[in-house]
Structure formats: C-alpha cells, structure tokens
Design a protein around this motif. Structure first.
Motif, PDB file in Angstrom:
ATOM      1  N   MET A 128     -10.140 -17.152  16.914  1.00  0.00           N
ATOM      2  CA  MET A 128     -10.090 -16.051  17.100  1.00  0.00           C
ATOM      3  C   MET A 128      -9.242 -15.233  16.160  1.00  0.00           C
ATOM      4  SD  MET A 128     -10.495 -13.837  20.777  1.00  0.00           S
ATOM      5  CE  MET A 128     -11.486 -13.933  21.162  1.00  0.00           C
ATOM      6  N   ILE A 129      -8.255 -16.241  16.329  1.00  0.00           N
ATOM      7  CA  ILE A 129      -7.071 -15.616  15.843  1.00  0.00           C
ATOM      8  C   ILE A 129      -6.966 -14.847  14.809  1.00  0.00           C
ATOM      9  CG2 ILE A 129      -4.382 -15.787  15.704  1.00  0.00           C
ATOM     10  CD1 ILE A 129      -5.030 -17.077  18.158  1.00  0.00           C
ATOM     11  N   VAL A 130      -7.396 -16.341  14.062  1.00  0.00           N
ATOM     12  CA  VAL A 130      -7.407 -16.471  12.333  1.00  0.00           C
ATOM     13  C   VAL A 130      -9.149 -15.496  11.853  1.00  0.00           C
ATOM     14  CG1 VAL A 130      -8.655 -17.568  10.337  1.00  0.00           C
ATOM     15  CG2 VAL A 130      -7.085 -18.397  12.421  1.00  0.00           C
ATOM     16  N   ARG A 131      -9.759 -14.781  12.659  1.00  0.00           N
ATOM     17  CA  ARG A 131     -11.056 -13.559  12.422  1.00  0.00           C
ATOM     18  C   ARG A 131      -9.853 -12.236  12.953  1.00  0.00           C
ATOM     19  NH1 ARG A 131     -14.521 -16.185  15.953  1.00  0.00           N
ATOM     20  NH2 ARG A 131     -14.390 -13.658  17.524  1.00  0.00           N
ATOM     21  N   LEU A 132      -8.887 -12.784  13.859  1.00  0.00           N
ATOM     22  CA  LEU A 132      -8.258 -11.179  14.053  1.00  0.00           C
ATOM     23  C   LEU A 132      -7.506 -10.889  12.707  1.00  0.00           C
ATOM     24  CD1 LEU A 132      -7.353 -11.532  17.603  1.00  0.00           C
ATOM     25  CD2 LEU A 132      -9.209  -9.468  16.698  1.00  0.00           C
ATOM     26  N   GLN A 133      -6.445 -11.594  12.240  1.00  0.00           N
ATOM     27  CA  GLN A 133      -5.746 -11.790  11.069  1.00  0.00           C
ATOM     28  C   GLN A 133      -6.577 -10.942   9.892  1.00  0.00           C
ATOM     29  OE1 GLN A 133      -3.847 -15.878  11.557  1.00  0.00           O
ATOM     30  NE2 GLN A 133      -2.277 -14.648  12.245  1.00  0.00           N
ATOM     31  N   ALA A 134      -7.686 -11.899   9.811  1.00  0.00           N
ATOM     32  CA  ALA A 134      -7.893 -11.865   8.502  1.00  0.00           C
ATOM     33  C   ALA A 134      -8.802 -10.762   8.469  1.00  0.00           C
ATOM     34  CB  ALA A 134      -9.870 -12.589   8.202  1.00  0.00           C
ATOM     35  N   ALA A 135      -9.032 -10.364  10.008  1.00  0.00           N
ATOM     36  CA  ALA A 135      -9.547  -8.365  10.174  1.00  0.00           C
ATOM     37  C   ALA A 135      -8.802  -7.022   9.745  1.00  0.00           C
ATOM     38  CB  ALA A 135     -10.831  -7.926  11.176  1.00  0.00           C
TER      39      ALA A 135
ATOM     40  N   ALA B 231      -5.482  -0.815  18.662  1.00  0.00           N
ATOM     41  CA  ALA B 231      -6.491  -0.177  20.262  1.00  0.00           C
ATOM     42  C   ALA B 231      -7.850  -0.339  20.086  1.00  0.00           C
ATOM     43  CB  ALA B 231      -6.227   1.355  20.123  1.00  0.00           C
ATOM     44  N   GLY B 232      -8.226  -0.703  19.271  1.00  0.00           N
ATOM     45  CA  GLY B 232     -10.074  -0.862  19.321  1.00  0.00           C
ATOM     46  C   GLY B 232     -10.373  -2.735  19.929  1.00  0.00           C
ATOM     47  N   ILE B 233      -9.486  -3.167  19.388  1.00  0.00           N
ATOM     48  CA  ILE B 233      -9.870  -4.345  19.987  1.00  0.00           C
ATOM     49  C   ILE B 233      -9.244  -5.011  21.213  1.00  0.00           C
ATOM     50  CG2 ILE B 233     -10.642  -5.117  17.716  1.00  0.00           C
ATOM     51  CD1 ILE B 233      -7.232  -6.496  18.801  1.00  0.00           C
ATOM     52  N   ASP B 234      -7.921  -3.817  21.771  1.00  0.00           N
ATOM     53  CA  ASP B 234      -7.681  -4.774  22.990  1.00  0.00           C
ATOM     54  C   ASP B 234      -7.513  -3.876  24.415  1.00  0.00           C
ATOM     55  OD1 ASP B 234      -5.820  -1.849  22.329  1.00  0.00           O
ATOM     56  OD2 ASP B 234      -4.214  -2.973  22.411  1.00  0.00           O
TER      57      ASP B 234
ATOM     58  N   VAL C 280      -6.456 -15.560  26.445  1.00  0.00           N
ATOM     59  CA  VAL C 280      -4.903 -15.291  25.969  1.00  0.00           C
ATOM     60  C   VAL C 280      -4.069 -15.669  24.853  1.00  0.00           C
ATOM     61  CG1 VAL C 280      -3.078 -16.918  27.375  1.00  0.00           C
ATOM     62  CG2 VAL C 280      -5.363 -16.260  28.342  1.00  0.00           C
ATOM     63  N   SER C 281      -4.484 -16.693  24.105  1.00  0.00           N
ATOM     64  CA  SER C 281      -3.841 -17.042  22.976  1.00  0.00           C
ATOM     65  C   SER C 281      -3.670 -15.192  22.023  1.00  0.00           C
ATOM     66  CB  SER C 281      -4.954 -18.039  22.061  1.00  0.00           C
ATOM     67  OG  SER C 281      -4.415 -19.497  22.553  1.00  0.00           O
ATOM     68  N   ALA C 282      -5.079 -15.054  21.468  1.00  0.00           N
ATOM     69  CA  ALA C 282      -5.469 -13.312  21.434  1.00  0.00           C
ATOM     70  C   ALA C 282      -4.202 -12.392  21.970  1.00  0.00           C
ATOM     71  CB  ALA C 282      -6.451 -12.889  20.913  1.00  0.00           C
ATOM     72  N   ALA C 283      -4.119 -12.214  23.231  1.00  0.00           N
ATOM     73  CA  ALA C 283      -3.161 -11.751  24.102  1.00  0.00           C
ATOM     74  C   ALA C 283      -1.618 -11.638  23.364  1.00  0.00           C
ATOM     75  CB  ALA C 283      -3.229 -11.685  25.704  1.00  0.00           C
ATOM     76  N   GLU C 284      -1.065 -13.289  23.584  1.00  0.00           N
ATOM     77  CA  GLU C 284      -0.160 -13.540  22.650  1.00  0.00           C
ATOM     78  C   GLU C 284       0.371 -12.891  21.839  1.00  0.00           C
ATOM     79  OE1 GLU C 284       0.410 -17.319  25.542  1.00  0.00           O
ATOM     80  OE2 GLU C 284      -0.228 -17.812  23.683  1.00  0.00           O
ATOM     81  N   ARG C 285      -0.420 -13.679  20.644  1.00  0.00           N
ATOM     82  CA  ARG C 285       0.052 -13.599  19.025  1.00  0.00           C
ATOM     83  C   ARG C 285      -0.096 -11.546  18.905  1.00  0.00           C
ATOM     84  NH1 ARG C 285      -1.135 -16.224  14.684  1.00  0.00           N
ATOM     85  NH2 ARG C 285      -0.909 -17.196  15.776  1.00  0.00           N
ATOM     86  N   LEU C 286      -0.832 -11.360  19.473  1.00  0.00           N
ATOM     87  CA  LEU C 286      -0.759  -9.167  19.732  1.00  0.00           C
ATOM     88  C   LEU C 286       0.507  -9.079  20.392  1.00  0.00           C
ATOM     89  CD1 LEU C 286      -4.721  -8.795  20.137  1.00  0.00           C
ATOM     90  CD2 LEU C 286      -3.180  -8.392  17.560  1.00  0.00           C
ATOM     91  N   SER C 287       0.567  -9.251  21.287  1.00  0.00           N
ATOM     92  CA  SER C 287       2.123  -9.039  21.701  1.00  0.00           C
ATOM     93  C   SER C 287       3.407  -9.243  20.627  1.00  0.00           C
ATOM     94  CB  SER C 287       2.338  -9.474  23.575  1.00  0.00           C
ATOM     95  OG  SER C 287       1.082  -9.006  24.132  1.00  0.00           O
TER      96      SER C 287
END
Length: 264
Positions: free
Chosen positions: A1-8, A25-28, A85-92
């Motif tokens: 998921m993190i790789v996908r988020l970064q690319a987007a 805001a659109g993904i959290d 949880v991994s995405a939440a940590e990275r976004l914070s």
C-alpha cells in the motif's frame, strides 16, 4: 500500500515525503462526512488540548492526525489491519505529526496498553466490523481514566429490514457486516458502564455528503487530481459508495454521532 500511495502522490505532483493534511484528506478520512464529520464529533465531545485519545479502528490515521494538528491532543491509533497501520505511520511522518501520533496493530478487544491511560476513546465507522462488541466495550472501559469519554460516529442498522445492497465500504458480503441497531448499541454501552451525554442521528447530513461525492466519483464533477478512496478500497469503490447511498436513502442503515461518559 505504501508504494502505491507514494506513486499516486508523485503522479499528482506532490512530494510523498512532505505532505499536507489537505493533500492526503482523500485517503485518510474514509468515513462518511470526511473531515467535517470528525470536526463535528470533536466539537460535540468538547476536546481539550493535551487530552490523551485512543483512536479505535484508525485506518490510515486521518482522524488521529486531525486531532493532533487541530486540537492539540496526543493520539494512539489502533487498527487490526497491518497495511493501514504502516500507511498511518508513514503519512504521519510525511505531515510532521509523528511526535503527536503513534499507531499500533492490534485487535480492538485485546489492546496491549496500560489501563486508565486515555481520556477519550474515539471511534468512527469501526464497530460495524467487530463481531465481539461486549469484549471491545470492556476494553474501552479498562483503557479509559475515571470520567473518560467515548466519542462515537457509527453506522447502525436502520428500520428497513431489507438486506443491504452490497458491497459497501465496510463489507463485501453479509458475513463480514456486523451492524447493530441503535437501541442494541445503546444497551450494550450502558451495560459496559457508559452513560449517554449527547447522541444525534446525522443520517440526512451523511446521505447528502455521500450523494455529492458519489457524483464526483462517477465523473459528473471534475475529477480530483489528488489520490482518493479508490486507492484504498480498489476498483469496487464507486459501487460501494453508490450502494451506501442507496442503503442510507432506503433506511437500511443510519448514522449516529454521540458522546458517552464512563460511569464510576
């Protein structure tokens, strides 16, 4: 998921290592009403700077970050899905809020944290995924300090007994949807030692918000350049949103926001 988020985010012209709350805001904020619903619940609960909050079913951490950034609270988010949880940590980290947020992968009925450690339990659109409600509520009582509050924004079963139109954002099949009727939820909260302070039915507001965003997702309004919920939910998201709006309009589900206080 993190790789996908970064690319987007790169594709949208953003630096994935330096993001604003507006950009993500659109993904959290994946619940009905988005950030407006979180702010409404925070106002209802009269949050104060410095309060310790446990965000149950935190997903990608949007409410946790909003409560830290706008209300000066320290927040621990817990979710059973490790990828969230991994995405939440990275976004914070990317939004500069890592010191005020931390995240934990755990079952909501068995959270490995000290009793009495929180002033507020915060939960938005998560109980309908949990089949073991009494155990979850007992854990909330254990984790709350005396006089602590539960702030809840939740999907409940409506008066229309027809089967849900599926899939919806919280369930692809009926077997994974654990909706409770409002009356049953309130009885369970009382039995667990929580007294109501203020409870509102906000279904009409939620439906209007879902219909507005549904038109945008279907292409009737200009597409957002920034990443949106489809990045999290996948290709079925437009159908999920359409079904959710239909379920709300038909009275199969309703939306509550409320505050309960631990009784001692």
């Amino acid at each position: 998921m993190i790789v996908r988020l970064q690319a987007a985010f790169r594709a949208a012209g953003c630096d994935p290592d330096r993001l604003t709350l507006d950009e993500i805001a659109g993904i959290d904020q994946l619940h009905l009403g988005g950030r407006a619903a979180s702010r409404s619940l925070a106002a209802l609960g009269e949050l104060r700077p410095g309060e310790r909050i446990l965000d149950v079913g935190c997903g990608t951490g949007g409410a946790s970050r909003l409560l830290a950034a706008e209300y000066g609270c320290t927040v621990v988010g817990v979710d059973i899905t490790a990828a969230f949880v991994s995405a939440a940590e990275r976004l914070s980290v990317a939004t500069g809020l890592a010191e005020q947020n931390r995240f934990l992968c755990a079952d909501a009925a068995r959270i490995p944290l000290a009793g009495g450690a929180f002033d507020v339990i915060w939960c938005q659109h998560a109980l309908m995924n949990m089949s073991h409600l009494p155990a979850v509520l007992a854990e909330w009582r254990r984790l709350l300090a005396p006089g602590g509050r539960v702030l809840l924004h939740e999907v409940v079963a409506g008066d229309n007994p027809e089967p849900l139109a599926l899939p919806v954002p919280w369930a692809r099949t009926a077997a994974t949807s654990h909706l409770k009727r409002r009356e049953a939820l309130e009885v369970s909260l009382a039995a667990a030692g929580f007294g109501p302070v203020c409870v509102h039915d906000v279904t009409e507001t939620a439906l209007a918000w879902r219909q507005k965003h549904g038109r945008r997702e279907a292409g009737d309004a200009p597409a957002r350049r920034l990443p949106g919920p489809a990045l999290i939910f996948g290709e079925e998201f437009v159908e999920m949103g359409r079904n959710l709006a239909g379920n709300l309009a038909a009275g199969r589900v309703r939306i509550l926001e409320g505050v309960w206080r631990r009784t001692d």
